[in-house]
Write a protein that holds these residues in place. Structure first.
Motif, PDB file in Angstrom:
ATOM      1  N   UNK A   1       0.809  -1.130  -0.030  1.00 37.47           N
ATOM      2  CA  UNK A   1       0.034   0.073  -0.085  1.00 37.47           C
ATOM      3  C   UNK A   1       0.943   1.047  -0.049  1.00 37.47           C
ATOM      4  N   UNK A   2       0.433   2.271  -0.820  1.00 36.24           N
ATOM      5  CA  UNK A   2       1.138   3.408  -0.677  1.00 36.24           C
ATOM      6  C   UNK A   2      -0.148   4.483  -0.474  1.00 36.24           C
ATOM      7  N   UNK A   3       0.209   5.736  -0.068  1.00 35.19           N
ATOM      8  CA  UNK A   3      -0.311   6.617   0.774  1.00 35.19           C
ATOM      9  C   UNK A   3      -0.506   8.130   0.074  1.00 35.19           C
ATOM     10  N   UNK A   4      -1.459   8.757   0.079  1.00 33.16           N
ATOM     11  CA  UNK A   4      -1.723  10.082  -0.554  1.00 33.16           C
ATOM     12  C   UNK A   4      -0.695  11.115   0.203  1.00 33.16           C
ATOM     13  N   UNK A   5      -0.337  10.780   1.859  1.00 36.43           N
ATOM     14  CA  UNK A   5       0.415  11.740   2.261  1.00 36.43           C
ATOM     15  C   UNK A   5       1.928  11.690   1.710  1.00 36.43           C
ATOM     16  N   UNK A   6       2.101  10.407   1.239  1.00 38.47           N
ATOM     17  CA  UNK A   6       3.517  10.348   0.455  1.00 38.47           C
ATOM     18  C   UNK A   6       3.302  10.478  -0.844  1.00 38.47           C
TER      19      UNK A   6
END
Length: 399
Positions: free
Chosen positions: A155-160
């Motif tokens: 999983x990757x994240x909007x904050x990154x």
């Protein structure tokens, strides 16, 4: 009529037992589901399909027509026309400083999708784990499973900004990990990776002896900085199968022209499968692709500039109507968050379609981290995009 439908359902159930279990278990495309709902409907603005609204440049079409008129309708070499492979190698060197030998390190395929399929089939043995940063293009997971592999989402994240991190990659690796699939610029998030972002990823790849399939179909569509190919990192060229094509940058989706580049042993294995399945990519499409590389750069640049204008319009529009939206730096997708509405991605997309007449793709179909988001393509006219955002804004107000 009811009896006929019951009989047909029984026949369908009876025939399904012949299907391979892996195929039977795979869900139909979540993108196609919404595309089929839109098809034939009136007054719907569709932001769902990742397809340029530009036509293939005239001179590219003309090159194909002229080739057909001269009777060039025969098979080409399995790996593709030599002059096209040379042009691809030259283009990659000039654009991304990648050096490939046209004769045995470049393979012309039926779209980038076939190249991904060939790479996975050539490399995956039953039980191998395939690491896939998510949200991601919906085809990676099912193709990996059909080949007997085990997809492992990261999983990757909007904050990154939806970037892959070395820490998350390390955490997903096991003794069974063999492949890492990358897609930057990203479909669906529009995220990109810089050279500095790639360096720690390359270190992990080398430490754990991974092979990488790098899907760079959107490489030309970056807006504030130039695309960096993972294969250009020190030591990564021979570990990487680079996949790309002509669909997005040159508005050639229906031509189905793609290519793969990599170490000759990897490309040779892919070529064996390719020659027994499709023989070669369509000869007339290869002629068109060659013309695009030789004389299509000005049109490509104009299309990219248009996408950049639309990108700014869409991101600003979503923020103005109250939806958080990270700024996409590549591809032609915005990935706004709809979490503030309290609806799931599926419910939001369904209601948006039927109540506001706007079609977009719910984020959950793209894997881990996609829930709570909506994929909206901005490869549409400014008028359509403006009207779509206005409708979405009114829909949110009604909620």
């Amino acid at each position: 009529m009811i009896e006929h439908k019951q009989d047909q359902a029984q026949k369908d159930a009876s025939m399904s037992r012949y299907l391979a279990p892996l195929v039977r278990e795979i869900e139909p495309s979540g993108i196609r589901k919404f595309f089929d709902l839109v098809n034939g409907s009136k007054d719907i603005i569709s932001l769902g399909v990742g397809e340029p609204d530009f036509s293939t440049p005239w001179h590219v079409r003309e090159a194909c027509v002229y080739s057909l008129e001269r009777g060039n309708t025969k098979y080409t070499p399995n790996a593709g026309l030599p002059e096209l492979r040379e042009a691809i190698a030259e283009y990659l060197y000039d654009s991304f400083q990648l050096l490939y030998e046209p004769s045995d390190e470049v393979l012309v395929t039926v779209g980038g999708s076939e190249a991904i399929d060939l790479a996975l089939r050539a490399l995956v043995s039953p039980g191998d784990e395939i690491l896939i940063p998510e949200p991601c293009y919906i085809s990676y997971n099912p193709i990996a499973r059909i080949g007997g592999g085990i997809p492992v989402g990261i999983e990757t994240f909007a904050k990154d900004q939806f970037k892959l991190t070395a820490e998350s990659l390390k955490a997903a690796i096991t003794p069974k990990s063999k492949l890492l699939i990358l897609c930057y610029p990203s479909n669906p998030t529009g995220g990109i990776m810089t050279y500095e972002d790639w360096l720690p990823i390359a270190k992990v790849v080398e430490e754990h002896d991974l092979i990488v399939i790098s899907d760079e179909i959107y490489a030309e569509l970056t807006y504030e900085q130039k695309h960096v190919s993972f294969a250009s990192l020190p030591g990564m060229r021979d570990r990487t199968i680079l996949v790309s094509g002509f669909s997005k940058a040159f508005a050639m989706t229906g031509w189905r022209m793609g290519y793969a580049c990599g170490h000759r042993e990897l490309i040779s294995a892919m070529l064996k499968i390719h020659q027994y399945t499709v023989m070669c990519a369509p000869s007339m499409g290869q002629v068109a692709a060659l013309e695009a590389l030789r004389n299509g750069m000005e049109e490509k640049d104009r299309m990219v500039e248009s996408y950049n204008q639309r990108r700014r319009l869409v991101v600003q529009g979503f923020r103005q109507i109250g939806l958080e939206c990270h700024e996409p730096q590549g591809a032609f997708y915005a990935f706004p968050s709809i979490q503030s509405t309290g609806l799931s991605s599926e419910e939001f997309a369904q209601r948006l379609l039927f109540e506001a007449k706007v079609a977009a793709v719910p984020g959950h179909v793209f894997g881990s981290g996609g829930e709570g988001f909506l994929r909206c393509s901005y490869a549409y006219s400014v008028n359509q995009l403006t009207e779509a955002i206005e409708r979405i804004g009114k829909f949110i107000q009604k909620l």
